[in-house]
Design a protein around this motif. Structure first.
Motif, PDB file in Angstrom:
ATOM      1  N   LEU A  39       0.828  -1.221   0.000  1.00 36.81           N
ATOM      2  CA  LEU A  39       0.000   0.000   0.000  1.00 36.81           C
ATOM      3  C   LEU A  39       0.855   1.261   0.000  1.00 36.81           C
ATOM      4  O   LEU A  39       0.531   2.250  -0.672  1.00 36.81           O
ATOM      5  CB  LEU A  39      -0.925  -0.008   1.225  1.00 36.81           C
ATOM      6  N   ILE A  40       1.961   1.239   0.757  1.00 35.42           N
ATOM      7  CA  ILE A  40       2.869   2.404   0.758  1.00 35.42           C
ATOM      8  C   ILE A  40       3.451   2.627  -0.631  1.00 35.42           C
ATOM      9  O   ILE A  40       3.534   3.759  -1.122  1.00 35.42           O
ATOM     10  CB  ILE A  40       3.981   2.180   1.802  1.00 35.42           C
ATOM     11  N   TYR A  41       3.875   1.557  -1.290  1.00 36.71           N
ATOM     12  CA  TYR A  41       4.396   1.680  -2.656  1.00 36.71           C
ATOM     13  C   TYR A  41       3.335   2.248  -3.593  1.00 36.71           C
ATOM     14  O   TYR A  41       3.611   3.099  -4.445  1.00 36.71           O
ATOM     15  CB  TYR A  41       4.859   0.308  -3.132  1.00 36.71           C
ATOM     16  N   PHE A  42       2.055   1.792  -3.413  1.00 38.62           N
ATOM     17  CA  PHE A  42       0.964   2.283  -4.260  1.00 38.62           C
ATOM     18  C   PHE A  42       0.728   3.773  -4.048  1.00 38.62           C
ATOM     19  O   PHE A  42       0.563   4.545  -4.995  1.00 38.62           O
ATOM     20  CB  PHE A  42      -0.309   1.483  -3.956  1.00 38.62           C
ATOM     21  N   VAL A  43       0.715   4.196  -2.774  1.00 39.97           N
ATOM     22  CA  VAL A  43       0.484   5.621  -2.474  1.00 39.97           C
ATOM     23  C   VAL A  43       1.606   6.484  -3.049  1.00 39.97           C
ATOM     24  O   VAL A  43       1.381   7.576  -3.568  1.00 39.97           O
ATOM     25  CB  VAL A  43       0.345   5.812  -0.948  1.00 39.97           C
ATOM     26  N   LYS A  44       2.857   5.992  -2.951  1.00 41.43           N
ATOM     27  CA  LYS A  44       3.998   6.766  -3.443  1.00 41.43           C
ATOM     28  C   LYS A  44       3.974   6.915  -4.956  1.00 41.43           C
ATOM     29  O   LYS A  44       4.287   7.978  -5.498  1.00 41.43           O
ATOM     30  CB  LYS A  44       5.296   6.072  -3.007  1.00 41.43           C
ATOM     31  N   LYS A  45       3.609   5.864  -5.663  1.00 40.64           N
ATOM     32  CA  LYS A  45       3.615   5.900  -7.124  1.00 40.64           C
ATOM     33  C   LYS A  45       2.346   6.490  -7.706  1.00 40.64           C
ATOM     34  O   LYS A  45       2.339   6.928  -8.849  1.00 40.64           O
ATOM     35  CB  LYS A  45       3.810   4.482  -7.682  1.00 40.64           C
ATOM     36  N   SER A  46       1.233   6.515  -6.967  1.00 41.73           N
ATOM     37  CA  SER A  46      -0.045   6.997  -7.498  1.00 41.73           C
ATOM     38  C   SER A  46      -0.192   8.468  -7.147  1.00 41.73           C
ATOM     39  O   SER A  46      -0.526   8.826  -6.017  1.00 41.73           O
ATOM     40  CB  SER A  46      -1.212   6.182  -6.925  1.00 41.73           C
ATOM     41  N   ALA A  47       0.105   9.316  -8.130  1.00 35.73           N
ATOM     42  CA  ALA A  47       0.027  10.756  -7.869  1.00 35.73           C
ATOM     43  C   ALA A  47      -1.394  11.292  -7.997  1.00 35.73           C
ATOM     44  O   ALA A  47      -1.668  12.424  -7.599  1.00 35.73           O
ATOM     45  CB  ALA A  47       0.949  11.494  -8.847  1.00 35.73           C
ATOM     46  N   VAL A  48      -2.357  10.496  -8.529  1.00 39.43           N
ATOM     47  CA  VAL A  48      -3.719  11.001  -8.773  1.00 39.43           C
ATOM     48  C   VAL A  48      -4.722  10.469  -7.746  1.00 39.43           C
ATOM     49  O   VAL A  48      -5.914  10.781  -7.833  1.00 39.43           O
ATOM     50  CB  VAL A  48      -4.183  10.622 -10.196  1.00 39.43           C
ATOM     51  N   THR A 117     -17.040  12.760  -9.898  1.00 40.16           N
ATOM     52  CA  THR A 117     -15.806  13.124  -9.192  1.00 40.16           C
ATOM     53  C   THR A 117     -14.594  12.830 -10.060  1.00 40.16           C
ATOM     54  O   THR A 117     -13.670  13.649 -10.192  1.00 40.16           O
ATOM     55  CB  THR A 117     -15.713  12.354  -7.879  1.00 40.16           C
ATOM     56  N   ARG A 118     -14.594  11.680 -10.693  1.00 38.09           N
ATOM     57  CA  ARG A 118     -13.465  11.344 -11.547  1.00 38.09           C
ATOM     58  C   ARG A 118     -13.374  12.254 -12.770  1.00 38.09           C
ATOM     59  O   ARG A 118     -12.304  12.629 -13.212  1.00 38.09           O
ATOM     60  CB  ARG A 118     -13.589   9.880 -11.990  1.00 38.09           C
ATOM     61  N   GLU A 119     -14.521  12.604 -13.325  1.00 36.45           N
ATOM     62  CA  GLU A 119     -14.521  13.492 -14.493  1.00 36.45           C
ATOM     63  C   GLU A 119     -13.970  14.871 -14.137  1.00 36.45           C
ATOM     64  O   GLU A 119     -13.183  15.455 -14.891  1.00 36.45           O
ATOM     65  CB  GLU A 119     -15.946  13.617 -15.031  1.00 36.45           C
ATOM     66  N   LEU A 120     -14.381  15.401 -12.966  1.00 29.04           N
ATOM     67  CA  LEU A 120     -13.874  16.707 -12.543  1.00 29.04           C
ATOM     68  C   LEU A 120     -12.372  16.659 -12.316  1.00 29.04           C
ATOM     69  O   LEU A 120     -11.631  17.581 -12.691  1.00 29.04           O
ATOM     70  CB  LEU A 120     -14.598  17.142 -11.261  1.00 29.04           C
ATOM     71  N   PHE A 121     -11.916  15.609 -11.708  1.00 28.98           N
ATOM     72  CA  PHE A 121     -10.485  15.465 -11.455  1.00 28.98           C
ATOM     73  C   PHE A 121      -9.694  15.421 -12.766  1.00 28.98           C
ATOM     74  O   PHE A 121      -8.662  16.086 -12.922  1.00 28.98           O
ATOM     75  CB  PHE A 121     -10.266  14.192 -10.637  1.00 28.98           C
ATOM     76  N   LEU A 122     -10.189  14.649 -13.744  1.00 23.64           N
ATOM     77  CA  LEU A 122      -9.503  14.543 -15.027  1.00 23.64           C
ATOM     78  C   LEU A 122      -9.522  15.861 -15.788  1.00 23.64           C
ATOM     79  O   LEU A 122      -8.560  16.223 -16.473  1.00 23.64           O
ATOM     80  CB  LEU A 122     -10.135  13.433 -15.866  1.00 23.64           C
ATOM     81  N   LYS A 123     -10.669  16.609 -15.672  1.00 27.35           N
ATOM     82  CA  LYS A 123     -10.744  17.905 -16.347  1.00 27.35           C
ATOM     83  C   LYS A 123      -9.712  18.881 -15.792  1.00 27.35           C
ATOM     84  O   LYS A 123      -9.073  19.624 -16.533  1.00 27.35           O
ATOM     85  CB  LYS A 123     -12.151  18.482 -16.198  1.00 27.35           C
ATOM     86  N   ASN A 124      -9.562  18.858 -14.461  1.00 26.46           N
ATOM     87  CA  ASN A 124      -8.563  19.755 -13.866  1.00 26.46           C
ATOM     88  C   ASN A 124      -7.151  19.399 -14.342  1.00 26.46           C
ATOM     89  O   ASN A 124      -6.345  20.277 -14.662  1.00 26.46           O
ATOM     90  CB  ASN A 124      -8.634  19.678 -12.342  1.00 26.46           C
ATOM     91  N   LYS A 125      -6.893  18.130 -14.381  1.00 22.64           N
ATOM     92  CA  LYS A 125      -5.586  17.720 -14.860  1.00 22.64           C
ATOM     93  C   LYS A 125      -5.371  18.065 -16.327  1.00 22.64           C
ATOM     94  O   LYS A 125      -4.295  18.479 -16.750  1.00 22.64           O
ATOM     95  CB  LYS A 125      -5.415  16.210 -14.655  1.00 22.64           C
ATOM     96  N   ALA A 126      -6.402  17.889 -17.156  1.00 19.82           N
ATOM     97  CA  ALA A 126      -6.293  18.215 -18.580  1.00 19.82           C
ATOM     98  C   ALA A 126      -6.057  19.702 -18.787  1.00 19.82           C
ATOM     99  O   ALA A 126      -5.258  20.116 -19.638  1.00 19.82           O
ATOM    100  CB  ALA A 126      -7.547  17.758 -19.310  1.00 19.82           C
ATOM    101  N   ALA A 127      -6.764  20.537 -17.999  1.00 23.28           N
ATOM    102  CA  ALA A 127      -6.555  21.988 -18.116  1.00 23.28           C
ATOM    103  C   ALA A 127      -5.129  22.370 -17.738  1.00 23.28           C
ATOM    104  O   ALA A 127      -4.500  23.226 -18.375  1.00 23.28           O
ATOM    105  CB  ALA A 127      -7.566  22.720 -17.234  1.00 23.28           C
ATOM    106  N   GLU A 128      -4.625  21.742 -16.690  1.00 25.52           N
ATOM    107  CA  GLU A 128      -3.247  22.031 -16.286  1.00 25.52           C
ATOM    108  C   GLU A 128      -2.257  21.618 -17.368  1.00 25.52           C
ATOM    109  O   GLU A 128      -1.295  22.342 -17.671  1.00 25.52           O
ATOM    110  CB  GLU A 128      -2.946  21.303 -14.976  1.00 25.52           C
ATOM    111  N   LEU A 129      -2.484  20.466 -17.982  1.00 27.69           N
ATOM    112  CA  LEU A 129      -1.621  20.025 -19.068  1.00 27.69           C
ATOM    113  C   LEU A 129      -1.711  20.951 -20.276  1.00 27.69           C
ATOM    114  O   LEU A 129      -0.706  21.217 -20.942  1.00 27.69           O
ATOM    115  CB  LEU A 129      -1.977  18.593 -19.470  1.00 27.69           C
TER     116      LEU A 129
END
Length: 735
Positions: A39-48, A117-129
């Motif tokens: 789980l620690i490895y997952f949290v460290k590698k999962s930035a989203v 929730t997932r759509e909003l999160f992806l939209k924010n990331k897409a705008a940042e990109l």
């Protein structure tokens, strides 16, 4: 009692059950402890992942469960109260954390499953990109424009083309309405409009450099927005336009203006700037963007670099042109000098040959006259003529072959001679002139001065004769003293000259002091310059070419010595001093005496048949006279064809003049070699020449001649030559 015959099931023993539980609890604990690491490895590698703290709480729950099972390993055997207490605490904590985790999952799971929730999160990331990609594209476009502009600007190193290209490329890239460049005037107090984008011939008006807007732009390296109504921005017509476009100005450093002046630019400047003004189209809402301002700043710096390169190129081209002019002038001067040297050498070669022929007659006839019956007074006169002629021949070797002295190719002729006798001979040559002028000459030889030494007798005699002769020439009264001694280390000498005697060498010091008119100390350095005489000497009407001391200095340098003159002033006389390096001879007095027969009858030359080939009748007659006087039977010819026809095996020696025109005089040696195939039948071939250059000797050796005899030749010299030639069958004098 009834007996039951039923079969009891075979259950494992208690110990086996305990063993299985023990092993199962151990693997459960290992699994529980490995899951949190994953789980620690997952949290460290999962930035989203947005609920990291829930995973941490879930991991704590699993760790506690694992700890409970691990502690349970100690409960299968007899255990203490402490183990029971620890086991109870672990189970209580596990219960609390598990309940909290279960309650939190009730609220989190719906959110995790929510598409919104997932759509909003992806939209924010897409705008940042998108924003990051926009910045990258802008930077790439700016870089492309900068590279393009830089390439166009640096495609030439002409400053006018650089500046004009800059305005054109900026106007095209940024879609400008107008772009102008203001250059500083020579005084540096004003800016002059020098280049514009739209106007082919801009009006060259000026503005003061101390305007606030100009100071604002010059005070920073960044592009600055200025008012469209400022004096440097009023370059476009305003009729029909109610909204002027934005204007930006940037400074352009002018490096090394002294190297590339444009019109009336300042000659020298270290912190001078030009002003570049850029205007957007009027009647538009367009504004300057950050990347456009950065583009303008970069272009301004590139223009400064290109101008500095252009300045360096122009300076290099000017230096190259100047160097080419100097090289052309030097080449012309070199050609003229080479022509003059060739003409001088040709003249010296002709004069050398032409003067040696009569000198050969004088010396030969004088030596023949010396062998006749003469009174003591006549014999003294003949000996003086013979010695003077020999010395004159030596002088001709140096003066007529001056090129050898100048290029350092003159070589010393080393031999053993009587040093005391040499000084006496010099005085005997000078005394007749000194007696006429009533000048007494005194010779002082140090007691430790060696009698026999090794060196160049003729050159040393010429040095002493030049210096003593000058003392007699430039003295009207008084006396002359000649002192010879061995130079010691503590003797006074110039500061740049050091005497280092060895076991086989010593330094001879000769002082010639006169009580004549003297010389100014400031004129002393001029005495050793060839063809130069000081004013005090020239006014004495003593004549001379001014070459004697110059040649003497060259000879002294060849003998690894030094020469200088000391004088207290005009009317106080002067002293000429020189040191030369000589070898110490181990020969006795008798060995120093030349081994020459005293009278012709003592020489074994009677009946020796000699052939003489010389086109000059006087020289041919004189050479024949010398040989006849020595008892030889002489045959003379005047051409090479006649020589080939007359020569036979009866002739033992053939003297041939190789200074005759053409190469056939050397070729005749080859033809004589071909005529006499056996060496003992061939006569000895000796070149009789007046040329002192080494090429003559080398050419004679290459064509197979057995010796070279240099004109003029005396009777004693001819006697010695024949003796050495017949004994060694080879003879090459030092040339």
């Amino acid at each position: 009692m009834e007996v039951c015959n039923c079969i009891e099931p075979q259950w494992p023993a208690d110990e086996l059950l305990m063993k299985y539980q023990y092993i199962s609890d151990f693997f459960i604990a290992v699994a529980y402890f490995s899951i949190p690491l994953e789980l620690i490895y997952f949290v460290k590698k999962s930035a989203v992942f947005p609920y990291r703290w829930v995973l941490v709480q879930f991991g704590a729950f699993i760790v506690l469960c694992g700890a409970t099972h691990l502690i349970n390993l100690w409960t299968f055997t007899t255990h203490s109260r402490t183990v029971a207490l620890v086991m109870t605490t672990a189970k209580v904590l596990t219960a609390v954390v598990s309940c909290a985790t279960a309650l939190m999952l009730v609220h989190i799971i719906p959110d995790l499953l929510s598409v919104k929730t997932r759509e909003l999160f992806l939209k924010n990331k897409a705008a940042e990109l998108d924003r990051e990609m926009g910045l990258i594209r802008t930077q790439e476009e700016t870089g492309r424009h900068v590279r393009m502009l830089t390439h166009e600007i640096r495609s030439t190193l002409d400053r006018h083309t650089i500046l004009k290209t800059t305005l054109v490329e900026l106007g095209r890239t940024l879609a400008l309405e107008e772009c102008a460049l203001w250059m500083p005037t020579r005084t540096g107090l004003e800016l002059q409009l020098s280049y514009t984008l739209r106007q082919q011939h801009p009006v060259e008006y000026t503005v003061p450099i101390q305007l606030p807007v100009i100071n604002q732009v010059f005070g920073t390296s960044r592009a600055v927005k200025i008012s469209p109504n400022s004096p440097v921005a009023r370059l476009r017509p305003v009729s029909g336009k109610y909204l002027l476009g934005e204007v930006v100005a940037v400074r352009v450093p002018l490096l090394h203006l002294s190297n590339f002046q444009i019109n009336d630019w300042p000659e020298l400047s270290t912190k001078r700037y030009a002003l570049m003004v850029l205007m957007l189209p009027s009647d538009s809402a367009r504004q300057w963007h950050v990347h456009e301002l950065e583009l303008v700043e970069v272009v301004a710096d590139q223009v400064a670099v290109a101008l500095s390169h252009a300045a360096i190129l122009e300076e290099s081209m000017r230096a190259r042109d100047l160097l080419m002019e100097q090289n052309v002038a030097l080449d012309i001067a070199r050609r003229e000098a080479e022509t003059a040297i060739r003409a001088r050498n040709d003249f010296l070669a002709v004069m050398n040959h032409e003067m040696r022929t009569p000198m050969h007659a004088i010396i030969a006839l004088s030596s023949l006259l010396q062998e006749t019956e003469l009174t003591p007074e006549q014999r003294l006169m003949v000996e003086t003529v013979l010695k003077s002629s020999s010395l004159l021949a030596t002088l001709m070797n140096d003066v007529l072959d001056l090129s050898r002295l100048e290029d350092g190719s003159l070589q010393l002729e080393l031999g053993t001679f009587n040093l005391h006798t040499l000084f006496r001979e010099v005085l005997n040559l000078i005394k007749p002139i000194a007696v006429v002028k009533k000048l007494p000459i005194t010779l002082n030889l140090a007691p430790d001065l060696p009698e026999f030494v090794v060196g160049d007798e003729k050159r040393l005699m010429q040095i002493i004769l030049n210096i003593v002769g000058n003392a007699v020439k430039f003295s009207k009264q008084g006396s002359i003293t000649v002192t010879a001694l061995v130079t010691k280390s503590d003797n006074r000498a110039p500061p740049d000259f050091f005497v280092v005697p060895t076991g086989s060498h010593f330094y001879l010091r000769v002082k010639v002091k006169d009580l004549g008119a003297g010389i100014n100390p400031q004129d002393i350095p001029k005495l050793f310059t060839k063809f130069a005489q000081t004013q005090s000497l020239a006014t004495r009407s003593s004549g001379g070419s001014g070459l004697g001391l110059a040649i003497s200095k060259r000879f002294v340098n060849l003998m690894e010595g030094n020469i200088w003159i000391e004088s207290d002033g005009v009317g106080k006389g002067c002293t000429a001093i020189f040191d030369v390096k000589l070898g110490i001879s181990n020969e006795s007095k008798q060995s120093g005496i030349p081994k020459v027969p005293a009278n012709p009858q003592h020489a074994n030359f009677a009946g020796l048949k000699v052939l003489v080939m010389d086109e000059n009748g006087v020289s041919r007659m004189v050479t024949k006279g010398l040989l006849v006087h020595l008892g030889c039977e002489v045959t003379t010819v005047s051409s090479s064809e006649e020589c080939l026809r007359v020569v036979s095996h009866e002739h033992k020696v053939v003297f041939m003049d190789v200074c005759m025109p053409g190469v056939e005089n050397y070729q005749i040696a080859i033809r004589i070699h071909e005529k006499f195939t056996k060496r003992h039948q061939r006569p000895l071939l000796v070149a009789l020449t007046g040329n002192t250059d080494k090429s003559t000797k080398e050419k004679c050796m290459s064509f197979g001649l057995d010796g070279v005899l240099l004109k003029p030749v005396s009777l004693d010299n001819m006697r010695n030559v024949l003796s050495d030639l017949l004994e060694h069958r080879v003879l090459y004098e030092a040339m």
